[in-house]
Motif scaffolding. Sequence first.
Motif, PDB file in Angstrom:
ATOM      1  N   LYS A 191     -18.351  19.893 -32.531  1.00  0.00           N
ATOM      2  CA  LYS A 191     -17.057  20.108 -33.137  1.00  0.00           C
ATOM      3  C   LYS A 191     -16.135  18.703 -33.154  1.00  0.00           C
ATOM      4  O   LYS A 191     -15.048  18.367 -32.539  1.00  0.00           O
ATOM      5  CB  LYS A 191     -16.264  21.259 -32.374  1.00  0.00           C
ATOM      6  N   LEU A 192     -16.755  17.772 -33.553  1.00  0.00           N
ATOM      7  CA  LEU A 192     -15.901  16.529 -33.779  1.00  0.00           C
ATOM      8  C   LEU A 192     -15.172  16.309 -34.833  1.00  0.00           C
ATOM      9  O   LEU A 192     -15.453  17.183 -35.532  1.00  0.00           O
ATOM     10  CB  LEU A 192     -17.146  15.143 -33.486  1.00  0.00           C
ATOM     11  N   LEU A 193     -14.300  15.570 -34.905  1.00  0.00           N
ATOM     12  CA  LEU A 193     -13.383  15.212 -36.237  1.00  0.00           C
ATOM     13  C   LEU A 193     -13.974  14.243 -36.968  1.00  0.00           C
ATOM     14  O   LEU A 193     -14.008  13.229 -36.688  1.00  0.00           O
ATOM     15  CB  LEU A 193     -12.004  14.864 -35.674  1.00  0.00           C
ATOM     16  N   PRO A 194     -14.480  14.918 -37.898  1.00  0.00           N
ATOM     17  CA  PRO A 194     -15.581  13.809 -38.918  1.00  0.00           C
ATOM     18  C   PRO A 194     -14.892  12.688 -39.365  1.00  0.00           C
ATOM     19  O   PRO A 194     -15.456  11.658 -39.735  1.00  0.00           O
ATOM     20  CB  PRO A 194     -16.081  14.983 -39.753  1.00  0.00           C
ATOM     21  N   LYS A 195     -13.362  12.749 -39.807  1.00  0.00           N
ATOM     22  CA  LYS A 195     -12.786  11.957 -40.439  1.00  0.00           C
ATOM     23  C   LYS A 195     -12.096  10.852 -39.556  1.00  0.00           C
ATOM     24  O   LYS A 195     -11.118  10.093 -39.846  1.00  0.00           O
ATOM     25  CB  LYS A 195     -11.870  12.447 -41.416  1.00  0.00           C
ATOM     26  N   LYS A 196     -12.429  10.937 -38.252  1.00  0.00           N
ATOM     27  CA  LYS A 196     -11.749  10.269 -37.192  1.00  0.00           C
ATOM     28  C   LYS A 196     -12.837   9.414 -36.493  1.00  0.00           C
ATOM     29  O   LYS A 196     -14.089   9.865 -36.380  1.00  0.00           O
ATOM     30  CB  LYS A 196     -11.036  11.131 -36.254  1.00  0.00           C
ATOM     31  N   THR A 197     -12.362   7.990 -36.168  1.00  0.00           N
ATOM     32  CA  THR A 197     -13.433   7.285 -35.519  1.00  0.00           C
ATOM     33  C   THR A 197     -13.825   7.776 -34.053  1.00  0.00           C
ATOM     34  O   THR A 197     -12.970   9.061 -33.740  1.00  0.00           O
ATOM     35  CB  THR A 197     -13.126   5.873 -35.233  1.00  0.00           C
ATOM     36  N   GLU A 254     -10.700   7.554 -32.157  1.00  0.00           N
ATOM     37  CA  GLU A 254      -9.508   8.456 -32.632  1.00  0.00           C
ATOM     38  C   GLU A 254     -10.031   9.844 -32.042  1.00  0.00           C
ATOM     39  O   GLU A 254      -9.144  10.638 -31.920  1.00  0.00           O
ATOM     40  CB  GLU A 254      -9.460   8.317 -34.108  1.00  0.00           C
ATOM     41  N   TYR A 296      -7.151  11.612 -29.785  1.00  0.00           N
ATOM     42  CA  TYR A 296      -6.657  12.598 -30.287  1.00  0.00           C
ATOM     43  C   TYR A 296      -6.249  13.852 -29.217  1.00  0.00           C
ATOM     44  O   TYR A 296      -5.220  14.260 -29.345  1.00  0.00           O
ATOM     45  CB  TYR A 296      -7.551  13.461 -31.487  1.00  0.00           C
ATOM     46  N   ILE A 297      -7.150  13.988 -28.424  1.00  0.00           N
ATOM     47  CA  ILE A 297      -6.728  14.905 -27.225  1.00  0.00           C
ATOM     48  C   ILE A 297      -5.504  14.517 -26.482  1.00  0.00           C
ATOM     49  O   ILE A 297      -4.830  15.549 -26.285  1.00  0.00           O
ATOM     50  CB  ILE A 297      -8.129  15.070 -26.235  1.00  0.00           C
ATOM     51  N   GLN A 356      -3.386  12.489 -27.470  1.00  0.00           N
ATOM     52  CA  GLN A 356      -2.146  12.438 -28.381  1.00  0.00           C
ATOM     53  C   GLN A 356      -1.642  14.000 -28.493  1.00  0.00           C
ATOM     54  O   GLN A 356      -0.219  14.029 -28.689  1.00  0.00           O
ATOM     55  CB  GLN A 356      -2.620  11.913 -29.899  1.00  0.00           C
ATOM     56  N   VAL A 357      -2.534  15.042 -28.625  1.00  0.00           N
ATOM     57  CA  VAL A 357      -1.896  16.367 -28.640  1.00  0.00           C
ATOM     58  C   VAL A 357      -1.114  16.606 -27.450  1.00  0.00           C
ATOM     59  O   VAL A 357       0.020  17.378 -27.645  1.00  0.00           O
ATOM     60  CB  VAL A 357      -3.209  17.182 -28.580  1.00  0.00           C
ATOM     61  N   PHE A 409     -17.817   6.106 -37.111  1.00  0.00           N
ATOM     62  CA  PHE A 409     -17.267   7.726 -37.428  1.00  0.00           C
ATOM     63  C   PHE A 409     -18.377   8.708 -37.030  1.00  0.00           C
ATOM     64  O   PHE A 409     -19.524   8.003 -36.834  1.00  0.00           O
ATOM     65  CB  PHE A 409     -17.131   7.985 -38.834  1.00  0.00           C
ATOM     66  N   ARG A 418     -14.531  13.487 -25.107  1.00  0.00           N
ATOM     67  CA  ARG A 418     -13.649  14.028 -25.842  1.00  0.00           C
ATOM     68  C   ARG A 418     -13.053  14.960 -24.304  1.00  0.00           C
ATOM     69  O   ARG A 418     -11.852  15.314 -24.185  1.00  0.00           O
ATOM     70  CB  ARG A 418     -13.731  14.712 -26.997  1.00  0.00           C
ATOM     71  N   ARG A 422       2.607   9.754 -35.069  1.00  0.00           N
ATOM     72  CA  ARG A 422       1.255   9.879 -34.900  1.00  0.00           C
ATOM     73  C   ARG A 422       0.762  10.904 -36.044  1.00  0.00           C
ATOM     74  O   ARG A 422      -0.346  10.468 -36.793  1.00  0.00           O
ATOM     75  CB  ARG A 422       0.880  10.589 -33.726  1.00  0.00           C
ATOM     76  N   PHE A 477      -1.770   9.913 -39.211  1.00  0.00           N
ATOM     77  CA  PHE A 477      -3.072  10.744 -39.562  1.00  0.00           C
ATOM     78  C   PHE A 477      -3.060  10.805 -41.018  1.00  0.00           C
ATOM     79  O   PHE A 477      -4.156  10.766 -41.270  1.00  0.00           O
ATOM     80  CB  PHE A 477      -2.940  11.980 -38.573  1.00  0.00           C
ATOM     81  N   ASP A 529      -6.124   9.781 -43.396  1.00  0.00           N
ATOM     82  CA  ASP A 529      -6.605  10.985 -44.174  1.00  0.00           C
ATOM     83  C   ASP A 529      -6.817  10.482 -45.676  1.00  0.00           C
ATOM     84  O   ASP A 529      -7.824  10.498 -46.210  1.00  0.00           O
ATOM     85  CB  ASP A 529      -6.306  12.286 -43.590  1.00  0.00           C
ATOM     86  N   ARG A 582      -9.060   7.610 -46.097  1.00  0.00           N
ATOM     87  CA  ARG A 582     -10.510   8.013 -45.814  1.00  0.00           C
ATOM     88  C   ARG A 582     -10.997   8.787 -46.899  1.00  0.00           C
ATOM     89  O   ARG A 582     -12.244   9.070 -46.952  1.00  0.00           O
ATOM     90  CB  ARG A 582     -10.494   8.164 -44.425  1.00  0.00           C
ATOM     91  N   GLU A 628     -12.397  21.118 -39.170  1.00  0.00           N
ATOM     92  CA  GLU A 628     -11.536  20.192 -38.670  1.00  0.00           C
ATOM     93  C   GLU A 628     -10.411  20.789 -37.910  1.00  0.00           C
ATOM     94  O   GLU A 628     -10.060  20.697 -36.962  1.00  0.00           O
ATOM     95  CB  GLU A 628     -11.097  18.898 -39.362  1.00  0.00           C
ATOM     96  N   THR A 656     -11.295  22.856 -35.059  1.00  0.00           N
ATOM     97  CA  THR A 656     -11.466  21.938 -33.890  1.00  0.00           C
ATOM     98  C   THR A 656     -10.118  21.542 -33.054  1.00  0.00           C
ATOM     99  O   THR A 656      -9.987  21.647 -31.979  1.00  0.00           O
ATOM    100  CB  THR A 656     -12.609  20.857 -34.162  1.00  0.00           C
ATOM    101  N   VAL A 667      -8.732  22.438 -29.134  1.00  0.00           N
ATOM    102  CA  VAL A 667      -8.115  21.612 -28.386  1.00  0.00           C
ATOM    103  C   VAL A 667      -6.906  21.479 -27.887  1.00  0.00           C
ATOM    104  O   VAL A 667      -6.568  20.838 -27.279  1.00  0.00           O
ATOM    105  CB  VAL A 667      -8.688  19.787 -28.869  1.00  0.00           C
ATOM    106  N   GLY A 668      -6.321  22.487 -28.590  1.00  0.00           N
ATOM    107  CA  GLY A 668      -5.034  22.976 -28.221  1.00  0.00           C
ATOM    108  C   GLY A 668      -3.959  22.337 -28.804  1.00  0.00           C
ATOM    109  O   GLY A 668      -2.617  22.218 -28.364  1.00  0.00           O
ATOM    110  N   ALA A 669      -4.294  21.747 -29.972  1.00  0.00           N
ATOM    111  CA  ALA A 669      -3.261  21.053 -30.848  1.00  0.00           C
ATOM    112  C   ALA A 669      -2.167  22.281 -31.542  1.00  0.00           C
ATOM    113  O   ALA A 669      -2.621  23.235 -31.719  1.00  0.00           O
ATOM    114  CB  ALA A 669      -3.887  20.400 -31.944  1.00  0.00           C
ATOM    115  N   PHE A 690       1.227  19.959 -35.347  1.00  0.00           N
ATOM    116  CA  PHE A 690       0.441  18.562 -35.089  1.00  0.00           C
ATOM    117  C   PHE A 690      -0.753  18.928 -35.881  1.00  0.00           C
ATOM    118  O   PHE A 690      -1.397  17.877 -36.380  1.00  0.00           O
ATOM    119  CB  PHE A 690       0.119  18.669 -33.514  1.00  0.00           C
TER     120      PHE A 690
END
Lengths: 226, 304
Positions: free
Chosen positions: A89-95, A98, A102-103, A105-106, A134, A150, B7, B11, B15, B18, B210, B213, B217-219, B223
């Motif tokens: 469950k990675l974020l594919p469009k983030k490096t 990132e 992200y965790i 930043q949330v 990526f 993560r 942030r 993002f 996006d 990308r 995405e 996911t 992670v609790g976003a 967000f």
Amino acid sequence: MIKFNNVTKIYSPGTIVLQNISLEIKEGEFVSFVGKSGAGKTTLVRLIMGLEAPNYGEVYFEDINLNDASLSKIQKIRRRMGAVHQDYKLLPKKTVYENVAYIMQVEGKDDEEIAREVSKVLEVIGLKNKVDNFPDELSGGEQQRLAIARALVNQPDVIIADEPTGNLDPYNSYEVISLLQKMNQAGKTVILATHDREIINKLGKRVITIEDGKIVRDEAEGRFII
Amino acid sequence: MFTNFKRVFTFAMNDFGRNKGISIAAIFVLTITIMLMTSLFFFQGMAGYLTSQIQDKIDVTAYFKDGTQEKDILSVKDQIIKMSPSIKNVEYVSKDQALAIFNEKHKDNPILAKALQEVGENPFLPSLNITTNGDLAQYASVANILQTSDFSKLVDKVDFSQKKDTIEKVYSITSSIDTFGILLGIILIIVAILVVFNTIKLAIENSKEEIGTMRTVGASDWFIRGPFVIQGIIYGVVSFLICISISAISAYFLSSRVSAVLPGFDIFNYFLTNWLIFVLIQLCFGIGVGAISAFLVVKKHLEL
């Protein structure tokens, strides 16, 4: 810390995934859920994270009944958990950087702290030289390690690992499990769902065995018996 | 709060850059849609101009009895002007002017000139040509007053009934153009919104996993949703910039061609006069549809 009270989960009529599950996980414990594929391990994990709601019974995180909790409360609880999933469950469009950042930043952490902690955890996990890559540019093992980085970066209270060694070779599997042990020694609660006999037998920790959605064994220093 | 916004914005920008393929597709569809709306607005401007040109040519003419004093006719003119604010213009044409107009109009027709000579005297009657801003009922009302009130003893005839059919036809055509324009506009707007919504839906469906996911992670909802909504706004702004440039350039270059078809109508001048409305339509539609579509599609995934 986590409590299941007569929990039953039915996906469709006739498909009972979990049946009358009652258990308690104390703070700082290392608990493994074992069972064959389809036994209900992942559903248990999803219930703990508030990603599923039980049809009957209650799931508590501390004193909060997840069934009745508001979405914002559940989001806060999820931020106290670090999860490693079998499918990453990675974020594919983030490096790589990132994905881990992200965790934090949330959580609203500041950029300096994020840069410091992310670099630290990526170094520990061995992905320091892949920060700008990526996820689809990483090998399976590296993706798994990224998922672990993560899960750990935020210093969560609970670490949930659903088949974290599923796609790893024995060496990397050992690395992952020893990392989870270290986290547990540091006082974190660790919940591991696996069907890897060798790992369970080496751990010597509490093992809950699930068969056909029911708990058949719950031993303080259990072994893999199916 | 500001950090979070920064942030979310970062993002969105990442996006956007990308996912070039998806971004270009969304902007393309949005641009086509906004151009369609803009064309409708240009069309409305041209139709409005055409309608007003035709309506300007409609009048009611009151012919006065031979020998009516000019001052009496001018007094009637004053009274008609004061009668209603919808009276646009009242023009007095004297006997001599009527003859001069006739001669000018038929100067190449010797038969008519000869016939006029045989009559011997000026056969034309002095008249008042009345135009209104209003509809058919107002012309009928003016004609009725001229024939029934105190004016009737001075008025020989009012040619409204002869023109009535033409006037009715013109109003029926202009009203049909208006109704057709509104209906076509509504249908096109609905189709356009659906097309844009589905394009953005497809773009976001790509990020379904995405979003899942991010939930794990609790976003917070904001967000997760924020970057998609901001991307929708970026699609709208980029499309707006493309559309306003295309509108200005095409209005400038098509100006002479449109003037050839519709004399007196300068499409570039129309664009300059209404530039703020063009900006508002394009910007509001682009940003509105882009952002609302993104908001609704992500909302659906957050509820799962």
